[in-house]
Structure formats: structure tokens, C-alpha cells
Write a protein that holds these residues in place. Sequence first.
Motif, PDB file in Angstrom:
ATOM      1  N   GLU A  84       0.870  -1.176   0.000  1.00 34.99           N
ATOM      2  CA  GLU A  84       0.000   0.000   0.000  1.00 34.99           C
ATOM      3  C   GLU A  84       0.907   1.226   0.000  1.00 34.99           C
ATOM      4  N   ILE A  85       0.817   2.055  -1.043  1.00 37.89           N
ATOM      5  CA  ILE A  85       1.727   3.176  -1.235  1.00 37.89           C
ATOM      6  C   ILE A  85       0.935   4.477  -1.082  1.00 37.89           C
ATOM      7  N   VAL A  86       1.287   5.258  -0.056  1.00 36.79           N
ATOM      8  CA  VAL A  86       0.568   6.500   0.237  1.00 36.79           C
ATOM      9  C   VAL A  86       1.543   7.668   0.084  1.00 36.79           C
ATOM     10  N   THR A  87       1.140   8.678  -0.694  1.00 33.74           N
ATOM     11  CA  THR A  87       2.013   9.802  -1.026  1.00 33.74           C
ATOM     12  C   THR A  87       1.426  11.111  -0.517  1.00 33.74           C
ATOM     13  N   TRP A  88       2.307  11.936   0.084  1.00 32.17           N
ATOM     14  CA  TRP A  88       1.938  13.270   0.582  1.00 32.17           C
ATOM     15  C   TRP A  88       2.928  14.276  -0.005  1.00 32.17           C
ATOM     16  N   VAL A  89       2.422  15.207  -0.799  1.00 33.45           N
ATOM     17  CA  VAL A  89       3.272  16.214  -1.433  1.00 33.45           C
ATOM     18  C   VAL A  89       3.515  17.361  -0.459  1.00 33.45           C
ATOM     19  N   VAL A  90       4.780  17.713  -0.292  1.00 31.92           N
ATOM     20  CA  VAL A  90       5.171  18.820   0.586  1.00 31.92           C
ATOM     21  C   VAL A  90       5.167  20.124  -0.197  1.00 31.92           C
ATOM     22  N   GLU A  91       5.786  20.122  -1.388  1.00 35.69           N
ATOM     23  CA  GLU A  91       5.776  21.291  -2.262  1.00 35.69           C
ATOM     24  C   GLU A  91       5.901  20.819  -3.702  1.00 35.69           C
ATOM     25  N   PRO A  97       0.131  19.701  -2.820  1.00 37.25           N
ATOM     26  CA  PRO A  97       0.145  19.778  -1.358  1.00 37.25           C
ATOM     27  C   PRO A  97      -1.268  19.691  -0.776  1.00 37.25           C
ATOM     28  N   GLY A  98      -1.410  18.905   0.269  1.00 41.05           N
ATOM     29  CA  GLY A  98      -2.710  18.727   0.902  1.00 41.05           C
ATOM     30  C   GLY A  98      -3.517  17.579   0.346  1.00 41.05           C
ATOM     31  N   ASP A  99      -3.049  16.951  -0.746  1.00 35.99           N
ATOM     32  CA  ASP A  99      -3.737  15.791  -1.318  1.00 35.99           C
ATOM     33  C   ASP A  99      -3.133  14.506  -0.760  1.00 35.99           C
ATOM     34  N   VAL A 100      -3.976  13.519  -0.550  1.00 36.95           N
ATOM     35  CA  VAL A 100      -3.513  12.178  -0.190  1.00 36.95           C
ATOM     36  C   VAL A 100      -3.732  11.264  -1.383  1.00 36.95           C
ATOM     37  N   GLN A 101      -2.665  10.623  -1.836  1.00 31.79           N
ATOM     38  CA  GLN A 101      -2.758   9.664  -2.943  1.00 31.79           C
ATOM     39  C   GLN A 101      -2.412   8.278  -2.426  1.00 31.79           C
ATOM     40  N   ARG A 102      -3.214   7.288  -2.819  1.00 35.71           N
ATOM     41  CA  ARG A 102      -2.913   5.902  -2.425  1.00 35.71           C
ATOM     42  C   ARG A 102      -2.980   5.000  -3.641  1.00 35.71           C
ATOM     43  N   PHE A 149       8.130  15.211  -1.892  1.00 36.08           N
ATOM     44  CA  PHE A 149       6.998  14.439  -1.374  1.00 36.08           C
ATOM     45  C   PHE A 149       7.481  13.365  -0.415  1.00 36.08           C
ATOM     46  N   ILE A 150       6.578  12.976   0.477  1.00 35.29           N
ATOM     47  CA  ILE A 150       6.810  11.895   1.431  1.00 35.29           C
ATOM     48  C   ILE A 150       6.005  10.701   0.958  1.00 35.29           C
ATOM     49  N   GLN A 151       6.672   9.576   0.799  1.00 35.51           N
ATOM     50  CA  GLN A 151       5.969   8.373   0.353  1.00 35.51           C
ATOM     51  C   GLN A 151       6.147   7.259   1.386  1.00 35.51           C
ATOM     52  N   THR A 152       5.017   6.743   1.836  1.00 41.76           N
ATOM     53  CA  THR A 152       4.988   5.689   2.849  1.00 41.76           C
ATOM     54  C   THR A 152       4.517   4.391   2.222  1.00 41.76           C
ATOM     55  N   HIS A 182      -8.402  15.083  -2.568  1.00 40.21           N
ATOM     56  CA  HIS A 182      -7.850  16.425  -2.725  1.00 40.21           C
ATOM     57  C   HIS A 182      -8.152  17.274  -1.487  1.00 40.21           C
ATOM     58  N   GLY A 183      -7.130  17.922  -0.970  1.00 44.33           N
ATOM     59  CA  GLY A 183      -7.312  18.886   0.109  1.00 44.33           C
ATOM     60  C   GLY A 183      -7.869  18.289   1.384  1.00 44.33           C
ATOM     61  N   ILE A 184      -7.266  17.212   1.868  1.00 43.12           N
ATOM     62  CA  ILE A 184      -7.770  16.599   3.087  1.00 43.12           C
ATOM     63  C   ILE A 184      -7.623  17.585   4.252  1.00 43.12           C
ATOM     64  N   ALA A 185      -8.628  17.615   5.109  1.00 45.69           N
ATOM     65  CA  ALA A 185      -8.644  18.577   6.207  1.00 45.69           C
ATOM     66  C   ALA A 185      -8.068  17.961   7.478  1.00 45.69           C
ATOM     67  N   ASP A 186      -7.658  18.844   8.393  1.00 43.09           N
ATOM     68  CA  ASP A 186      -7.264  18.378   9.715  1.00 43.09           C
ATOM     69  C   ASP A 186      -8.445  17.640  10.343  1.00 43.09           C
ATOM     70  N   SER A 187      -8.125  16.706  11.216  1.00 46.81           N
ATOM     71  CA  SER A 187      -9.137  15.943  11.958  1.00 46.81           C
ATOM     72  C   SER A 187      -9.983  15.061  11.053  1.00 46.81           C
ATOM     73  N   THR A 188      -9.524  14.832   9.815  1.00 39.55           N
ATOM     74  CA  THR A 188     -10.207  13.893   8.918  1.00 39.55           C
ATOM     75  C   THR A 188      -9.255  12.728   8.661  1.00 39.55           C
ATOM     76  N   PRO A 189      -9.356  11.661   9.445  1.00 37.35           N
ATOM     77  CA  PRO A 189      -8.417  10.547   9.262  1.00 37.35           C
ATOM     78  C   PRO A 189      -8.628   9.857   7.928  1.00 37.35           C
TER      79      PRO A 189
END
Length: 218
Positions: free
Chosen positions: A64-71, A88-93, A114-117, A134-141
Motif C-alpha cells: 500500500e503506497i501512500v504519497t503526501w506532497v510537501v511542495e 500539497p494537501g492531497d492524499v494519494q494511495r 513528497f513523502i511516500q509511505t 484532494h485537500g484533506i482537512a485536519d481531523s479527517t483521518p
Amino acid sequence: MDVHRATDRYPGGNPAAGISSRHAFSFGPHYDPENLRFGAMIACNEEHLTPGAGFDEHPHSHTEIVTWVVEGELTHRDSTGHETRVGPGDVQRLSSAGGVRHVERNDADTPLTFIQTWLAPLTPGGDPAYEIVHGIADSTPYAVPEAGAMLHVRRLGAGERTAVPDGAYVYVHIVRGTVRLDGEELAAGDAARITDAKDVEAVGMSPAAELLMWEMAG
């Protein structure tokens, strides 16, 4: 809690091709039998791509590959027909399951970070799947049930506090800014691996801190 500093990461990538990587776990030629995984997590890579640079088509499976763009902006294409831009702010899996091929590039004219887990699935095999939020908010797991994991994104101002999830395994990565975590000060690129986390709190120490917190089952 085990703190790993940004300077502890294994260097990788291909700087001559515009790719600079920093690996938190054993990866490629950097083998450490004491640092193979933490919970479901088997990789947490910090990737820097110059304009025009990227990873040509390559295969993945049972990850399972999850990517978070920093800039910047990441262009993603895969063998199941998906082509997207991740900012930035998008979660890709990408659930590679029984096998998938993909391309990751910086097609923009600005640098990309980007950070890739990578997470090990509870059950290998199955059909590949792709998702972008796109644009996941705080407190939204963001749940990755295939790996028994949950991603929590937090953005903190100076003095703001947030609870770290309780869990058998919790991995906290500082994306930007400075955070105090259980008495330890962590800066961008630092991470903490917490076993049997309970009642842990993170406090922002800079005007704009951002952290990724992975909650993983035992």
C-alpha cells in the motif's frame, strides 16, 4: 518512543538525474536488519525531484503506497489507466496488490518534494486500486484498511496542541516546522516511532508546523 532524526536517514536516489531520496528504513543497497519495518510500515521515503526529473515506469506488488506532497506537483500514471496530478494537501494511495506498474514525475517547472509511505498489507494479492483525496482537512483521518492503518494529518500553530492517536504502533513524521512530542523537540524530517502509544500529545513550536501521524494495529 524512539526518535529518528532527519540526518539518520539513508541517502539514495540519483542526484545526477535530479532525484535525491532519504530513506527512514532499509531500502535498496542500504540494508539494516534492525530497521526493516515498524508495525505495517516498511518504508517512509522523502523524495526531492528537480523540474523534469522522475521515476520511469517500474513495478510494485503487495504494498500500500501512500504519497503526501510537501511542495510542487507530482504527476502519476499507472498501468490501470490512472493519470493524475497530486499537490500539497492531497492524499494519494496506490494499492499495488497482485501487481501494478507506475510512473512518477515532476512535470512542473518548480522543485517537487513528497513523502511516500509503504505499508505491508494484511493479506497479499488481490486487484490493484487507486484513490486520491484532494485537500484533506485536519481531523479527517484517512483509512488504509488493507494494512490496518490510519493516517492523521495535523497542522499546528505555535502553542497549539493535538493528541497523538493511541495505538499499538504510531509513527509521527514532521513535514515542516518544529514540534515538541513527549518532551522531545522534533524538526522537519525527524520522526518518532511510538509503541503502545497512550495519552501522548504534540505541541507546535513554530508558526506553521505540519505532521503526519500513522496509527497502526498490532
